[in-house]
Design an enzyme around this catalytic site. Structure first.
Site, PDB file in Angstrom:
ATOM      1  N   GLU A 136      -1.645 -23.481  -6.313  1.00  0.00           N
ATOM      2  CA  GLU A 136      -0.266 -24.212  -6.282  1.00  0.00           C
ATOM      3  C   GLU A 136       0.036 -25.475  -4.837  1.00  0.00           C
ATOM      4  O   GLU A 136       0.551 -25.393  -4.269  1.00  0.00           O
ATOM      5  CB  GLU A 136       1.244 -23.574  -5.628  1.00  0.00           C
ATOM      6  CG  GLU A 136       1.980 -22.866  -7.518  1.00  0.00           C
ATOM      7  CD  GLU A 136       1.386 -23.381  -7.976  1.00  0.00           C
ATOM      8  OE1 GLU A 136       2.427 -24.628  -8.124  1.00  0.00           O
ATOM      9  OE2 GLU A 136       1.498 -22.972  -9.904  1.00  0.00           O
ATOM     10  N   ARG A 170      -0.678   8.247  12.543  1.00  0.00           N
ATOM     11  CA  ARG A 170      -2.216   8.306  12.764  1.00  0.00           C
ATOM     12  C   ARG A 170      -2.097   8.219  14.685  1.00  0.00           C
ATOM     13  O   ARG A 170      -1.739   8.082  15.016  1.00  0.00           O
ATOM     14  CB  ARG A 170      -2.512   6.743  12.711  1.00  0.00           C
ATOM     15  CG  ARG A 170      -4.294   6.877  13.030  1.00  0.00           C
ATOM     16  CD  ARG A 170      -5.594   7.749  12.475  1.00  0.00           C
ATOM     17  NE  ARG A 170      -6.878   7.431  13.112  1.00  0.00           N
ATOM     18  CZ  ARG A 170      -7.295   8.198  12.736  1.00  0.00           C
ATOM     19  NH1 ARG A 170      -7.630   9.534  12.075  1.00  0.00           N
ATOM     20  NH2 ARG A 170      -9.105   7.735  12.974  1.00  0.00           N
TER      21      ARG A 170
END
Ligand SMILES: Cc1cc2nc3c(=O)[nH]c(=O)nc-3n(C[C@H](O)[C@H](O)[C@H](O)COP(=O)(O)OP(=O)(O)OC[C@H]3O[C@@H](n4cnc5c(N)ncnc54)[C@H](O)[C@@H]3O)c2cc1C
Length: 382
Positions: free
Chosen positions: A364, A269
């Site tokens: 978790e 870019r």
């Protein structure tokens, strides 16, 4: 101290990377959009031995360690977190391998690695999330059977699993309190079992998540993992020790994948007559992201190595999981920022990575629960 990976580890990492890079990119966006479990990918991953790499050879696995499992997970998540969760189709097999009776190991483990069955682990309930001792699901003894009643929430693979390891109260009055629990294997075709797929998740949308209802579900007493009541709580704590390391590897995978995408993008870019990569602000950002990823990876590998060498340390495990969760979110955020407006639309994968990263800070054990564990180990119970 030796930081060199073994040839076996290098090999499994490389084959996992090649598999994920070859299979996921063409289909990941669609599975995410359709919120569909990638069955074909799961079958192929089983054929190549990636599911349940830690399961011992006599039960159909490769007999590797949890560190190697973490490496495979990291490589899969690096390419796509949603598809990467096909590795969780054996979620809970760790419990069976560690604590199951010989009969349970022979019955439940081989189908998981052969692509013939999917399992999950059901702990969370509508009113018991972080505080798992608050569960209400009751398994009542009736002759040679348990009769299970209760609800489970946010269960990975809940609507596609053949069996689930279900965390239950087996003796609600037992003292001390942690002796009240047992983990029962529940086949999902038993009468009274119902699963409702949850749709509209923010991320990991190719991973199945469901609500479970258990109404008078009967299982034989032989389905109690390990065959002894009162052991469920310590069994689940050990499962957390293992799967927090695996969740940490997911955070590192999503962070590394986001960093890869950012590097690719800023080189291409151009603005103000030069590639974004030529701005020092961009270079510093990339350098910081790489530093966070590397630090988190080292901690995760340390925790995994310790697990495999019988040196289970909940403090190191929680530090590794907490850091990797934050690094995943932070790096995905920075990588999206470097994509500017293009990062904000689904045409670019970074949009999906940004959504996917967040889950590692939640499941978790949330990052607050990890911090509680770390602080408790340092300060003692106050
Ligand atoms: C996609 C997905 C998949 C999942 N898969 C599974 C699965 O397979 N099996 C399973 O059993 N569960 C699964 N879960 C559930 C997950 O583990 C829980 O969502 C998580 O443990 C948090 O519980 P909760 O959502 O009830 O939040 P709560 O426990 O209500 O927490 C809400 C907030 O309060 C904070 N908080 C709570 N207690 C404390 C405290 N003592 N100190 C400081 N802060 C605190 C939490 O950190 C959090 O920020 C999954 C969840 C999701 C979203």
């Amino acid at each position: 101290m030796d930081f060199e990976l073994t040839n076996r580890q290098k090999q499994i990492r490389l084959t996992a990377r090649e598999f994920a890079e070859g299979e996921f990119p063409g289909v990941a966006r669609e599975y995410d959009r359709r919120e569909e479990f990638p069955k074909e990918l799961w079958k192929k991953a089983c054929e190549l031995g990636f599911v349940g790499v830690f399961i011992r050879k006599e039960y159909g696995g490769l007999g590797l360690g949890f560190l190697e499992f973490a490496m495979v997970m990291e490589e899969f998540w690096r390419v796509d977190p949603g598809c990467g969760n096909i590795l969780l189709t054996a979620f809970g097999s760790e419990l069976i391998q560690l604590y199951g009776t010989e009969e349970q190991k022979r019955r439940y483990l081989p189908p998981l690695t052969k692509g013939k069955a999917i399992m999950g682990t059901a702990i969370t309930e509508p009113d018991a999330g972080s505080d798992i001792t608050g569960i209400l699901t009751l398994a009542k003894k009736d002759g040679n059977e348990y009769v299970i009643n209760g609800s489970k929430q946010f269960i990975t693979n809940g609507s596609i699993a053949n069996y689930l390891a279900v965390f239950c109260l087996t003796d609600p009055e037992a003292e001390p309190r942690f002796k009240r629990f047992g983990v029962l294997m529940v086949e999902t075709d038993r009468p009274g079992f119902n699963a409702l797929k949850i749709t509209g998740k923010m991320g990991i949308r190719a991973s199945d998540t469901a609500e479970i209802r258990l109404s008078d579900v009967r299982v034989p007493k032989e389905n109690l993992i390990g065959g002894k009541e009162g052991e469920g709580f310590s069994q689940i704590m050990q499962l957390f020790n293992i799967n927090r390391v695996i969740a940490a590897s997911q955070g590192i995978g999503v962070a590394q994948g986001a960093l890869d995408k950012a590097i690719q993008y800023v080189k291409k870019r151009r603005q103000f007559g030069q590639p974004l990569a030529a701005f020092q602000a961009t270079q510093f950002r990339i350098a910081e992201m790489a530093t966070w990823v590397e630090a988190a990876r080292n901690l995760c590998y340390q925790a995994g190595w310790m697990l495999d060498h019988g040196k289970v340390d909940p403090k190191i495990i929680s530090i590794a999981k907490y850091l990797a969760g934050e690094v995943g979110v932070k790096v995905a955020n920075e990588a999206l920022q470097l994509h500017g407006g293009y990062g904000y639309v689904a045409d670019y994968d970074i949009e999906r990575f940004y959504r996917d990263a967040k889950i590692v800070e939640i499941y978790e054990g949330t990052k607050e629960i990890e911090k509680n564990t770390i602080a408790r180990e340092l300060l003692g119970r106050l």
